[in-house]
Design a protein around this motif. Structure first.
Motif: not given
Length: 176
Positions: A90-92, A112-118
């Motif tokens: 998902f995006h922060v 499994h969770p992950g984080v992304a940035l624009k």
């Protein structure tokens, strides 16, 4: 030595032959299949959703790395979990107030969770990452920065020999 994970972005694949494209990428050496899930509220495109993930899951045992570019990722945890998604990134920018709850729900559904940035979001928003535009000309920089899960779309699908591109990127990560 870092263990490389190479994930061709299925957004660059031939959607009319999604199952065979998934199989082709796995045979070319892909570790995961990256699934971009976008809605028009967050980005201009509208792409893959839970029904496509569910359909593809019937034809592939590959790790389905789902990257959500949506305004309310909590709404997608249940359907993607049921559909067979493996990873949920998902995006922060849209999850600042509820990221802990979101991560717990993702894990509870077996993903499994992950984080992304624009682009343009200050890196201070999350632990430093490397993201986007990866291929043979940029992989060394990402690998030297510590990246080991490599998502690449057009550089893999647009290559005459996708297996060679996947192998090259894996070697760069493992050699960094």
């Amino acid at each position: 030595m870092a263990t490389a994970k190479i994930a061709p972005s299925m957004l660059s694949s031939d959607f009319a032959n999604l199952a065979s494209e998934a199989d082709r990428m796995v045979k070319c050496g892909a570790d995961w299949l990256h699934m971009d899930i976008m809605v028009r509220h967050f980005v201009p495109n509208l792409t893959i959703g839970a029904p496509v993930i569910e359909s593809l899951r019937k034809h592939s045992k590959a790790y389905l790395d789902c990257h959500l570019m949506v305004t309310n990722p909590l709404d997608y945890v249940e359907p993607l979990g049921k559909a067979g998604a493996s990873g949920f990134t998902f995006h922060v920018e849209v999850s600042k107030d509820n990221w802990r709850e979101l991560i717990e729900r993702i894990k509870a559904k077996g993903m499994h969770p992950g984080v992304a940035l624009k682009p343009g979001t200050p890196i201070e928003e999350v632990f430093p990452l490397v993201d986007g535009g990866l291929g043979p000309s940029t992989i060394d920089t990402a690998a030297k920065a510590g990246a080991n899960c490599i998502v690449a779309g057009s550089s893999v699908f647009g290559a005459a020999e996708p297996a060679e591109v996947i192998s090259f990127m894996r070697s760069s990560v493992e050699g960094a």
